[in-house]
Design an enzyme around this catalytic site. Structure first.
Site, short mmCIF file in Angstrom:
data_model
loop_
_atom_site.label_atom_id
_atom_site.label_comp_id
_atom_site.label_asym_id
_atom_site.label_seq_id
_atom_site.Cartn_x
_atom_site.Cartn_y
_atom_site.Cartn_z
N HIS A 6 15.72 -28.21 21.36
CA HIS A 6 16.31 -27.22 22.25
C HIS A 6 17.64 -26.80 21.64
O HIS A 6 18.56 -27.60 21.53
CB HIS A 6 16.51 -27.83 23.63
CG HIS A 6 17.05 -26.87 24.65
ND1 HIS A 6 16.23 -26.05 25.37
CD2 HIS A 6 18.31 -26.59 25.04
CE1 HIS A 6 16.97 -25.31 26.18
NE2 HIS A 6 18.25 -25.62 26.00
N ASP B 205 7.04 -23.29 29.52
CA ASP B 205 8.31 -23.91 29.92
C ASP B 205 8.26 -24.29 31.40
O ASP B 205 9.26 -24.20 32.12
CB ASP B 205 9.50 -22.98 29.64
CG ASP B 205 10.79 -23.78 29.47
OD1 ASP B 205 10.70 -25.01 29.31
OD2 ASP B 205 11.87 -23.17 29.50
#
Lengths: 434, 317
Positions: A189, A315
């Site tokens: 991330h 997600d």
């Protein structure tokens, strides 16, 4: 819940698109013993084993089941948000036959025993395949790498600290270097927590008008740029977990041109929505990284078409009313997406922004390739993870009907065109619209 | 029984700072001399007089049991007055610089100084400031020449040769002075050297050392005549360089199964001290293929040879 046993299935007269090869025909697909036997014109009811269920799919699309590269499931530790059972029901309804769950659970998935727990729990309660990513650093603390070798042997398909960035470059370098010996994929991330600061949405005019603190695009590019340099140093396999802006695409382009083993995902939210959709402080559109401007969204879609963005993922991040029914800045980021990912993606196809095979490839073939999973294809002998889609049926997203335990969908009341009508996992129909 | 070393053999150096810089003839000469001391050390009467009147100081900035005691014994058997200084008892703890320590020691007129230091290059720095002979007993991750010599002696005595053997050096190559000295020496003697370690424990550029590089033990030990294991420091096992002891042992620890990848007559070495269950399994460490105890014996003989050879170059000798 199994809607049928493993009798052979013939999906007849459908448009069959296999994004793992240049394959787009009208024909039949035969499934038996949990694998795809063949897909071709004119198998017909005569050419199938006795006891085969023949299903007329005229006017429908057949594609490989989707593989969702990034979904948060609450187990272990947050079953009130989502369980493997509830997530898999949502996945099946959305055409997702493989969920790749994230390690930011409680406890964190950072040792082989927890990987084993996840695999067993999913096997016993989920109706789709579930593969965990394991933590990259112990306890997601960004300090010490996990047992990458033993975790991979236990079944972890990749290594990530979930929604956390590893800020220590030395830790990242060593992890990339070490992972290389096991050919393990690192998924990162890319958001610098210090640059995020108290920011809650895209930095710029719109945030200023709403009176909300912004998150600069540099929060993403600084980390991505660093990671690319470390990947070059370590010769590892690196995947940017969720890119959100045009500037990141330049970084990725340079990395790929340099021949580095670098790939990237964008979430379905980032390729179909922009910051303006937040409108009057809609917290279901608060995601991490934040939704960016329309130009960024367009650039991401173009990059998807060009293969610069490899994967589109949901997600999926279930948040309940306690974490979402709050002032925007105080609400938790995250949106559910398993059930709406394909329909939202089809918007791009219907509007002509990308072609169908590109979308399907980014949601099935590419994740399979990167994670070393057997699906994502309709070739003979592949696992029979197959979806049947009615590309033209209009519907409205009603949160009440969504199967996820949490209802935080950014597509609340959205009009969609195209919907999964049958999902087959390992040769069994696990979802169908009757 | 009297042992008469070949008086002809002379080292061309005042110090022994590393294997780097030694000629093949010098390495062989030291090993031949050491062979004679092996015999001597097995006698009841082990005492020689070649260092009588000489002062040897063992200056250890890093704690060591086997190297320090081995040098002490070697010096005493050759007749030197041996003094041990370790950092715990000395002025260095009080903030004295390395150079000041050198000046202080120099004033005491030692003939031979044996130094171990945690910083690479520290021994060379000391040597440049001292009038006596200096022996490097290990500096940082740079060199540990007497260890490489004793390893070579151990190999030569057991295999009859070094040339042509495949030696796999396994473990923490990045931080290992033993690995560096051994790579140089074994290459000079015509062995094939292969290093085996996770990428995090390999120094970048290692492939240009004239070694083969392997990242897993099956590939790395394949065909090996000698399996040389290295110690992994405790502070490096918990997530910094490798994730954990259990993962390290699982993939890189030498157990019977992994040893079977090497030649059937492969021999196992370890410079000590061993971490049993981390880099080496007890069954292998104590097994029939292990040379680990013999290495310690060779250590004394090799250090006697080095002391003897350097003493021949001392002034007024």
């Amino acid at each position: 819940m199994m809607l049928s046993d493993r009798r052979p299935i013939l999906l007849a007269n459908a448009r069959i698109v296999d994004p793992s090869r240049d394959f787009d025909i009208v024909g039949d697909l035969l499934i038996a013993d949990g694998v795809i036997r063949e897909a071709k014109k004119g198998i017909g009811a005569a050419g199938v084993p006795e006891g085969t269920d023949v299903i007329d799919c005229r006017g429908k699309l057949i594609a490989p089941g989707l593989i969702d590269m990034r979904a948060f499931i609450g187990e272990p530790g947050a079953g009130h948000r989502e369980t493997f059972a509830s997530a898999s029901q949502a996945a099946a309804a959305g055409g997702v036959t493989t969920i790749v769950c994230q390690p930011d659970t409680s406890p964190v998935i950072d040792d082989p025993a927890t990987v084993d727990f996840v695999l067993r729990r999913a096997r016993d309660t989920a109706i789709v395949h579930v593969h965990p990513m394991a933590a990259l650093t112990k306890g997601l603390e960004g300090k010490e790498m996990t047992e990458i070798g033993l975790l991979k042997a236990a079944g972890a398909v990749a290594f990530t600290d979930g929604e956390k960035s590893v800020t220590n470059a030395q830790v990242m370098r060593r992890a990339l270097t070490y992972a290389r010996d096991f050919d393990a994929l690192i998924v990162h991330h890319t958001e610098d927590p210090d640059l995020i600061g108290d920011g809650v949405m895209n930095e710029g005019e719109f945030a200023a008008r709403l009176g909300l603190l912004g998150i600069p695009k540099a929060a993403e590019t600084v980390v991505l740029e660093r990671d690319i340099r470390l990947t070059a140093l370590s010769d590892g396999r690196y995947h940017a977990a969720s890119v959100s802006c045009a500037e990141s695409l330049e970084v990725l382009r340079r990395a790929k041109d340099a021949g580095l083993n670098v790939t990237a995902s964008a979430s379905i939210n980032h390729v179909t929505l922009n910051e303006n959709d937040i409108g009057p402080y809609r917290t279901f559109l608060k995601v991490s990284p934040p939704l960016r401007a329309e130009d960024d969204r367009k650039a991401l879609v173009a990059a998807l078409g060009a293969g610069l963005i490899d994967i589109v993922m949901s997600d999926h991040n279930p948040q309940d009313v306690e974490t979402k029914r709050l002032p925007f800045a105080e609400s938790a980021p995250g949106a559910i997406g398993l059930e709406t990912m394909l329909a939202a993606g089809l918007r791009l196809v219907h509007s002509g922004e990308i072609d169908l095979a590109t979308l399907l490839r980014a949601m099935s073939t590419r994740p399979a390739e990167l994670l070393g999973l057997p699906g994502g294809t309709l070739k003979s002998g592949a696992p029979a993870d197959v979806i049947v889609v009615d590309l033209d049926v209009p519907w409205v997203v009603d949160p009440i009907e969504l199967k996820s335990k949490c209802k935080n969908t950014p597509f609340d009341e959205a009009r969609m065109t195209g919907r999964v009508v049958r999902t087959i996992v390992a040769g069994r129909t696990v979802y169908e619209v009757v | 029984m009297t042992i008469a070393p070949k008086p002809a053999f002379v080292l061309s150096h005042r110090h022994l700072l590393g294997i780097e810089g030694l000629s093949l003839a010098e390495i062989s000469g030291l090993l031949d001399l050491a062979e004679e001391f092996v015999e001597l050390n097995r006698q009841v009467e082990k005492k020689r007089t070649s260092l009588r009147g000489r002062t040897q100081i063992n200056l250890f900035f890093e704690s060591s049991t086997r190297t320090q005691s081995s040098f002490e014994l070697a010096g005493k058997r050759l007749g030197a007055d041996v003094m041990n200084m370790s950092v715990g008892q000395s002025a260095m703890r009080k903030g004295e610089t390395l150079i000041d320590t050198a000046i202080t020691l120099n004033a005491m007129h030692p003939d031979i100084l044996v130094v171990r230091h945690h910083a690479s290059g520290a021994v060379e720095l000391l040597a440049s400031k001292l009038d006596c002979s200096v022996i490097n007993a290990g500096d940082g991750a740079h060199e540990h020449p007497t260890q490489a010599l004793l390893d070579a002696l151990t190999i030569r005595r057991n295999k009859g040769r070094i040339e042509g053997l495949l030696v796999a050096i396994c473990g923490d190559i990045l931080h290992s002075r033993v690995a560096r000295s051994n790579i140089i020496l074994l290459n000079a003697m015509g062995a094939r050297v292969r290093v085996v370690a996770p990428s995090t424990l390999l120094p970048p550029g290692i492939e240009r050392f004239g070694v083969e590089v392997a990242r897993d033990m099956r590939e790395g030990l394949n065909g090996a005549d000698i399996v040389m294991m290295l110690r992994l420091q405790r502070e490096r096992m918990n997530g910094s360089y490798v994730p954990s002891v259990s993962e390290y042992f699982h993939y890189w620890g030498l157990d019977e199964k992994k040893l079977a990848y090497a030649k059937p007559d492969a021999l196992v070495m370890h410079p000590g001290p061993m971490n049993r269950g981390v880099e080496i399994d007890s069954i292998v460490a104590d097994g029939a293929q292990s040379l680990i105890r013999e290495q310690v014996e060779m250590g004394v003989a090799v250090r006697m040879a080095v002391l003897e050879a350097l003493s021949r170059n001392l002034p007024n000798a």
